[in-house]
Design an enzyme around this catalytic site. Sequence first.
Site, PDB file in Angstrom:
ATOM      1  N   HIS A 288       1.049  -6.446   1.633  1.00 46.59           N
ATOM      2  CA  HIS A 288       1.817  -6.089   1.258  1.00 46.59           C
ATOM      3  C   HIS A 288       2.730  -4.998   2.571  1.00 46.59           C
ATOM      4  CE1 HIS A 288       1.240  -6.151  -2.574  1.00 46.59           C
ATOM      5  NE2 HIS A 288       0.448  -5.265  -2.582  1.00 46.59           N
TER       6      HIS A 288
ATOM      7  N   ASP B 217      -8.884  -7.497  -7.226  1.00 49.39           N
ATOM      8  CA  ASP B 217      -8.741  -6.933  -8.242  1.00 49.39           C
ATOM      9  C   ASP B 217      -7.850  -7.375  -9.328  1.00 49.39           C
ATOM     10  OD1 ASP B 217      -5.664  -5.935  -6.292  1.00 49.39           O
ATOM     11  OD2 ASP B 217      -6.468  -7.784  -7.261  1.00 49.39           O
TER      12      ASP B 217
ATOM     13  N   TYR C  47     -10.390  -2.570  -6.550  1.00 45.94           N
ATOM     14  CA  TYR C  47     -10.605  -1.227  -6.720  1.00 45.94           C
ATOM     15  C   TYR C  47     -12.016  -0.929  -7.649  1.00 45.94           C
ATOM     16  CZ  TYR C  47      -6.618  -1.747  -4.528  1.00 45.94           C
ATOM     17  OH  TYR C  47      -5.777  -2.041  -3.500  1.00 45.94           O
TER      18      TYR C  47
HETATM   19  C1  LIG Z   1       0.538   1.677  -4.441  1.00 46.58           C
HETATM   20  N1  LIG Z   1       0.964   0.622  -5.575  1.00 46.58           N
HETATM   21  C2  LIG Z   1      -0.231  -0.757  -5.407  1.00 46.58           C
HETATM   22  C3  LIG Z   1      -2.218  -0.136  -4.935  1.00 46.58           C
HETATM   23  C4  LIG Z   1      -2.601  -1.308  -4.571  1.00 46.58           C
HETATM   24  C5  LIG Z   1      -2.129  -2.630  -4.761  1.00 46.58           C
HETATM   25  C6  LIG Z   1      -2.804  -3.871  -4.668  1.00 46.58           C
HETATM   26  O1  LIG Z   1      -4.252  -3.503  -4.513  1.00 46.58           O
HETATM   27  N2  LIG Z   1      -2.192  -4.938  -4.173  1.00 46.58           N
HETATM   28  O2  LIG Z   1      -3.081  -5.898  -3.731  1.00 46.58           O
HETATM   29  C7  LIG Z   1      -0.465  -2.761  -4.664  1.00 46.58           C
HETATM   30  C8  LIG Z   1       0.207  -1.713  -5.535  1.00 46.58           C
HETATM   31  S1  LIG Z   1       0.975   1.346  -7.107  1.00 46.58           S
HETATM   32  O3  LIG Z   1       2.287   2.489  -7.427  1.00 46.58           O
HETATM   33  O4  LIG Z   1       1.077   0.220  -7.705  1.00 46.58           O
HETATM   34  C9  LIG Z   1      -0.398   1.984  -7.427  1.00 46.58           C
HETATM   35  C10 LIG Z   1      -0.992   3.074  -6.533  1.00 46.58           C
HETATM   36  C11 LIG Z   1      -2.248   3.092  -7.849  1.00 46.58           C
HETATM   37  C12 LIG Z   1      -2.735   2.612  -8.221  1.00 46.58           C
HETATM   38  C13 LIG Z   1      -4.002   2.047  -8.517  1.00 46.58           C
HETATM   39  C14 LIG Z   1      -5.053   2.731  -8.199  1.00 46.58           C
HETATM   40  C15 LIG Z   1      -6.495   2.735  -8.876  1.00 46.58           C
HETATM   41  C16 LIG Z   1      -5.768   2.258 -10.142  1.00 46.58           C
HETATM   42  C17 LIG Z   1      -5.075   1.710 -10.987  1.00 46.58           C
HETATM   43  N3  LIG Z   1      -3.967   1.427 -10.267  1.00 46.58           N
HETATM   44  S2  LIG Z   1      -1.947   1.027  -8.377  1.00 46.58           S
HETATM   45 ZN   LIG Z   2      -3.228  -6.392  -5.372  1.00 48.79          ZN
END
Ligand SMILES: CN(c1ccc(C(=O)NO)cc1)S(=O)(=O)c1ccc(-c2ccccn2)s1
Ligand SMILES: [Zn+2]
Length: 379
Positions: free
Chosen positions: A145, A269, A308
């Site tokens: 990202h 994930d 995760y």
């Molecule tokens: C920052 N974000 C992410 C986090 C990880 C990813 C990812 O793994 N991309 O490959 C993408 C966006 S977000 O805002 O969607 C999230 C923050 C925390 C998230 C989370 C963390 C653990 C379990 C479930 N959701 S998603």
């Molecule tokens: Zn991801």
Amino acid sequence: EKLPNIVDKKNKSQKVVYVYSKELIQICDQMQKIPCRASMVHSLIEAYGLTRYMRVVEPREATEREVLAFHDLDYIEFIKKISNHDDSEKFEDEATHYGLSYDCPLQQGLYKYATMSSGATIVAAECLLQETCKVAINWCGGWHHAAKDHASGFCYINDIVLGILKLKEKYDRILYVDLDLHHGDGVEDAFSATSKVMTVSFHKYLTGFFPGTGSLEDIGIGKGQYYTVNVPLLDGIKDTEFTPLVCRILNKVKETFRPEVVVCQCGADGLAGDPMESFNLTHKGLGKCLYFLLQWNLPTLVLGGGGYNLSNTARCWAFLTALATGKQIPTEIPDHEYFIEYGPDYELEVYPGNRKNHNTAHYLRQVYGAVLNNISKIC
Ligand SMILES: CN(c1ccc(C(=O)NO)cc1)S(=O)(=O)c1ccc(-c2ccccn2)s1
Ligand SMILES: [Zn+2]
């Protein structure tokens, strides 16, 4: 009499390079959103004895010059400035400007982390350039990202873009495959206007789901038109639909684009049991996709990404590592430092859950048809 052993042990070109050092793992363990994941992945790979079948290569920090091949100077200078400040609060506004907020927290040693994880991907790419291996693995990479001028989705420096830029020094046509649950927007954006790098991302695509990009209509621009492929999917997809869809699309990509080298982001994930609670894949589904790519016998860079559920991510990447080395590994998790994390079954297998699958056969046929139609326009 016995023939003299003429194989030069030192220079024997091992098929698989595994980029690792204690320092790399120790630094990556500190990432707040995936604490100790790097150690769990490496320890399981080592406990299965897989490092015996790979050439272990130490990483180095990406140089500022290498990082600036993609990222903007002001962004990188800011990360460097604040990552060694203990009172980063006073930079809050500037930090937010660079995406360094909730989802990309500021933390001590951030610059060292970002340059080590991306240096490891660059070293892996260099091993492929030197043709001393066929496959190069960096499970501490895959941060798809990160944008040139801001952090996003737990990604700070886009190691994948830097690795591809390194491979471009030698190869003319590079294929990037993104198997992570999320759209590989940072890599796609970096190469959306060129026909030299084809990006193919399979991901969850739903209103409000991060990052919100990667629709079927997102096909690249200018000279890059049709060299961006997006396969938008819905919650609950299982190996039985995911794997054939991936392999059929990649088969068409190979026929038309004729890649010389492959970069595969293997974000975990999308596995059943991940806190993202989206796809319903197992290590075998991702394994068949990687195996399909490895059968092409092209130089292949294998990277990590999301994931995760830490023990499932370690299970999956140990399984993919074994697959790349051509070694079978037993289902019993071997005793090692993190053994207790694999209870109650202490098995390698990730089992699918019974989440509802929103991907109807009709939906998947529509997506497949549209994607193949776009790919067929590549001359
Ligand atoms: C920052 N974000 C992410 C986090 C990880 C990813 C990812 O793994 N991309 O490959 C993408 C966006 S977000 O805002 O969607 C999230 C923050 C925390 C998230 C989370 C963390 C653990 C379990 C479930 N959701 S998603
Ligand atoms: Zn991801």
